[in-house]
Design an enzyme around this catalytic site. Structure first.
Site, PDB file in Angstrom:
ATOM      1  N   HIS A   1       0.846  -1.213   0.000  1.00 50.64           N
ATOM      2  CA  HIS A   1       0.000   0.000   0.000  1.00 50.64           C
ATOM      3  C   HIS A   1       0.872   1.251   0.000  1.00 50.64           C
ATOM      4  O   HIS A   1       0.651   2.178  -0.793  1.00 50.64           O
ATOM      5  CB  HIS A   1      -0.911  -0.021   1.224  1.00 50.64           C
ATOM      6  N   GLU A   2       1.869   1.302   0.898  1.00 52.73           N
ATOM      7  CA  GLU A   2       2.733   2.481   0.990  1.00 52.73           C
ATOM      8  C   GLU A   2       3.527   2.700  -0.301  1.00 52.73           C
ATOM      9  O   GLU A   2       3.687   3.831  -0.764  1.00 52.73           O
ATOM     10  CB  GLU A   2       3.688   2.343   2.177  1.00 52.73           C
TER      11      GLU A   2
ATOM     12  N   HIS B   1       1.645   4.450  -3.050  1.00 50.64           N
ATOM     13  CA  HIS B   1       1.672   5.917  -3.049  1.00 50.64           C
ATOM     14  C   HIS B   1       2.848   6.432  -3.872  1.00 50.64           C
ATOM     15  O   HIS B   1       2.717   7.428  -4.594  1.00 50.64           O
ATOM     16  CB  HIS B   1       1.784   6.436  -1.607  1.00 50.64           C
TER      17      HIS B   1
ATOM     18  N   GLU C   1      -5.788   6.982  -1.029  1.00 52.02           N
ATOM     19  CA  GLU C   1      -5.763   5.785  -0.194  1.00 52.02           C
ATOM     20  C   GLU C   1      -6.449   4.609  -0.883  1.00 52.02           C
ATOM     21  O   GLU C   1      -5.955   3.480  -0.845  1.00 52.02           O
ATOM     22  CB  GLU C   1      -6.424   6.072   1.157  1.00 52.02           C
TER      23      GLU C   1
END
Length: 414
Positions: A274-275, A278, A354
């Site tokens: 997920h990070e 970004h 997100e």
């Protein structure tokens, strides 16, 4: 209505500016109080685990989360009310020009005349900071040593300012040992061309029980930092529980096992997926560009407005126009409506980012693990999974847990 409009028009420009600033400040406060009231009602009335989480969140954890958030919300109401009343009294009583004149008197006694505006500005900042620290200290102490302590997050024996600002400078960053997790992280980073150079574990559990992970670095020198509270194998809480298992019966051991802190390796990878999403999707760069454009616009408008005498007169500065005071008036008061709108827009954008990062983790095949990781992190941080929709829309830069889980659930089903 016409009469009130005529009276408003007859007021001097500086009075209209001052009244507008006060009215807008209270309008924002009342709006925030209304939203907080709606959310507190959710905390009070939602006493059972949502059906979606029934199989994965126990009622005890849910209740602890509910009470924690209710205490925080109640504290925020009273601290927010105090802050608003304090700010209003400062403006009505001429606190800003009083502090500026006091700074001038002190600098004058030290041999610095009115022409030394920088010296007077530095003294003004010092006095304002001291005042803010003194009036805010009781609230900060209560939040840390009563609310956080009551709910098991405070790990301090030292004052709050040390834990928040000094301790992070001396946090112990340990390279993640060679092993399966490090190899999997490096493999995932390589698969998306993330220029990873090092992976660290930081002992965040010394200051707080909250879990976190982030990456930093420029260009081809990126580093990933994992809090020990995120890693099931490194969590101090789990180690303490393991050491105390010797004298426990089977029922107690079972409860301890179910209350382990942190994530398994597969879930840690999902969180990092997920990070890294970004980074891969350019969210960090986009945020930097937005920030730079906003800064340029604000300083351009500042240059346009700094010469307006009525702005200074509205706050009690009739004979002087100090640059520092101009910065405060324009950025803190005049830009307030713009800042509120911008903040909401950035919140909406952040929520989209997100969801996109979650979708990126799904494309890496991490939907199932991210699903369980989000639940564990929410539990570890005592996050409450149910939110009032207006409160959530206005405040949450991250989508509510149930919305993210539903999106990942759809992804798993696909």
């Amino acid at each position: 209505m016409a009469l009130s409009g005529d009276l408003w028009a007859e007021l001097p420009a500086e009075k209209r500016i001052f009244c507008s600033v006060l009215l807008f400040s209270w309008a924002v406060y009342l709006w925030e109080a209304f939203l907080a009231h709606r959310q507190r009602r959710v905390y009070r009335t939602t006493t059972h685990v949502p059906q979606e989480l029934g199989q994965i969140m126990d009622s005890e954890t849910f209740e602890k989360s509910r009470l924690y958030q209710l205490d925080k919300s109640t504290f925020s109401f009273w601290s927010g009310l105090y802050s608003e009343v304090e700010g209003t009294m400062i403006l009505l009583c001429g606190g800003i020009p009083f502090l500026w004149n006091l700074s001038g008197q002190i600098s004058g006694r030290a041999g610095f005349g009115p022409e030394y505006e920088i010296v007077q500005s530095l003294l003004f900042l010092l006095l304002a900071t001291l005042f803010s620290a003194v009036t805010g200290l009781p609230w900060s102490l209560y939040n840390t040593f009563v609310i956080e302590e009551k709910h098991g997050f405070n790990q301090q024996v030292l004052v709050t300012i040390y834990a928040d600002y000094i301790a992070p400078l001396f946090d112990k960053f340990i390279p993640l040992p060679e092993g399966e997790l490090k190899q999997q992280i490096e493999t995932m980073a390589k698969s998306i061309d993330f220029p990873l150079t090092k992976v660290y574990v930081v002992e965040g559990s010394k200051r707080s029980s909250h879990s976190n992970a982030y990456f930093y670095g420029f260009f081809k020198n990126k580093r990933i930092v994992l809090f020990d509270t995120l890693l099931e194998d490194y969590s101090a809480l789990n180690k303490e529980a393991a050491e105390g298992e010797g004298g426990e019966n089977e029922e107690t051991k079972s409860k301890t096992k179910n209350k382990k802190q942190g994530c398994k390796n597969e879930e840690v990878l999902a969180v990092l997926g997920h990070e890294l999403g970004h980074w891969k999707l350019g969210h960090t760069v986009k945020n930097i560009i937005i920030s730079q454009i906003n800064s340029f616009l604000c300083f351009f408008l500042f240059a346009v407005l700094i010469g307006r005498k009525e702005l200074f007169a509205a706050f009690g500065f009739y004979d002087t126009q100090p640059t520092l005071i101009g910065l405060m008036i324009i950025f803190q008061f005049i830009f307030s409506p713009y800042n509120e709108v911008l903040s909401f827009c950035l919140t909406v954008l952040s929520r989209q980012f997100e969801f996109q990062a979650d979708a990126f983790a799904k494309e890496l095949g991490k939907a199932k693990d991210l699903y369980s990781a989000l639940i564990k992190l929410n539990k570890d941080n005592l996050g409450f999974p149910v939110s009032d929709w207006i409160f959530s829309m206005w405040h949450y830069s991250h989508p509510p847990l149930l919305e993210r889980l539903q999106a990942l659930k759809d992804a798993k089903q696909e």
